[in-house]
Write a protein that holds these residues in place. Sequence first.
Motif, PDB file in Angstrom:
ATOM      1  N   TRP A 193      -7.104   6.120  -3.041  1.00 46.55           N
ATOM      2  CA  TRP A 193      -6.316   5.916  -4.246  1.00 46.55           C
ATOM      3  C   TRP A 193      -4.842   5.950  -3.860  1.00 46.55           C
ATOM      4  N   GLY A 246      -6.661   2.608  -7.776  1.00 47.86           N
ATOM      5  CA  GLY A 246      -7.728   2.714  -6.788  1.00 47.86           C
ATOM      6  C   GLY A 246      -8.959   3.454  -7.269  1.00 47.86           C
ATOM      7  N   LEU A 300       2.648  -4.130  -3.640  1.00 47.75           N
ATOM      8  CA  LEU A 300       1.186  -4.198  -3.729  1.00 47.75           C
ATOM      9  C   LEU A 300       0.529  -3.973  -2.371  1.00 47.75           C
ATOM     10  N   ASP A 301       1.137  -4.477  -1.302  1.00 48.99           N
ATOM     11  CA  ASP A 301       0.596  -4.230   0.034  1.00 48.99           C
ATOM     12  C   ASP A 301       0.679  -2.751   0.380  1.00 48.99           C
ATOM     13  N   ARG A 314      -2.128  -1.095  -1.471  1.00 42.44           N
ATOM     14  CA  ARG A 314      -3.401  -1.392  -0.793  1.00 42.44           C
ATOM     15  C   ARG A 314      -3.576  -0.516   0.453  1.00 42.44           C
ATOM     16  N   LEU A 357      -4.330  -5.751  -8.946  1.00 45.36           N
ATOM     17  CA  LEU A 357      -5.316  -5.518  -7.890  1.00 45.36           C
ATOM     18  C   LEU A 357      -6.766  -5.653  -8.352  1.00 45.36           C
ATOM     19  N   TYR A 358      -7.046  -5.274  -9.611  1.00 41.74           N
ATOM     20  CA  TYR A 358      -8.438  -5.212 -10.057  1.00 41.74           C
ATOM     21  C   TYR A 358      -8.759  -6.096 -11.257  1.00 41.74           C
ATOM     22  N   ILE A 370      -4.444   2.965  -0.656  1.00 42.62           N
ATOM     23  CA  ILE A 370      -5.819   2.992  -1.168  1.00 42.62           C
ATOM     24  C   ILE A 370      -6.802   2.936  -0.002  1.00 42.62           C
ATOM     25  N   ASP A 371      -6.528   2.075   0.995  1.00 44.55           N
ATOM     26  CA  ASP A 371      -7.403   1.990   2.172  1.00 44.55           C
ATOM     27  C   ASP A 371      -7.437   3.313   2.935  1.00 44.55           C
TER      28      ASP A 371
END
Length: 142
Positions: free
Chosen positions: A16, A35, A4-5, A8, A103-104, A11-12
């Motif tokens: 996406w 994302g 997950l990191d 992330r 995440l969402y 995505i950052d």
Amino acid sequence: MNPLDDLRAKIDGFGWAVRNVASADPAECLSYTVGLTAHGHPEVVMTGLPPEVGQAFLNIVGEIVVCERGRFTAGEPTSEADGPAMPVIQVDDSSGLTAVEALYGGVSALQIVWTDSAGRLTWDAGYNNPPGSQPLSGRPNT
């Protein structure tokens, strides 16, 4: 870095990421974006493709949505790749999109349905691939 990191971070960096679920059985392979939700767009799924193929196509989808402000809509085919237009369907069963859920929270998704080598879809007579080779997560808009 946990998965997950890693998502992330992608995505950052890009807006996406693509998550692949690989299997020895191609029918169990799943690729999906993570994302696009943050851009007000449903996530996009492709099934039954080798991970590198699903990832390549979904990175094009991400580029269209995030960079070009494009949209994909259920019932409207896409012709973003070489070859015949591919239908976009609403995903009814998003249970496999675990990274999006993590995440969402909620999941809204579309599936892009690919054609066989003759341009036929999984629901067409004469479809060249084995039954179940491209599981559908929703109903076709035919």
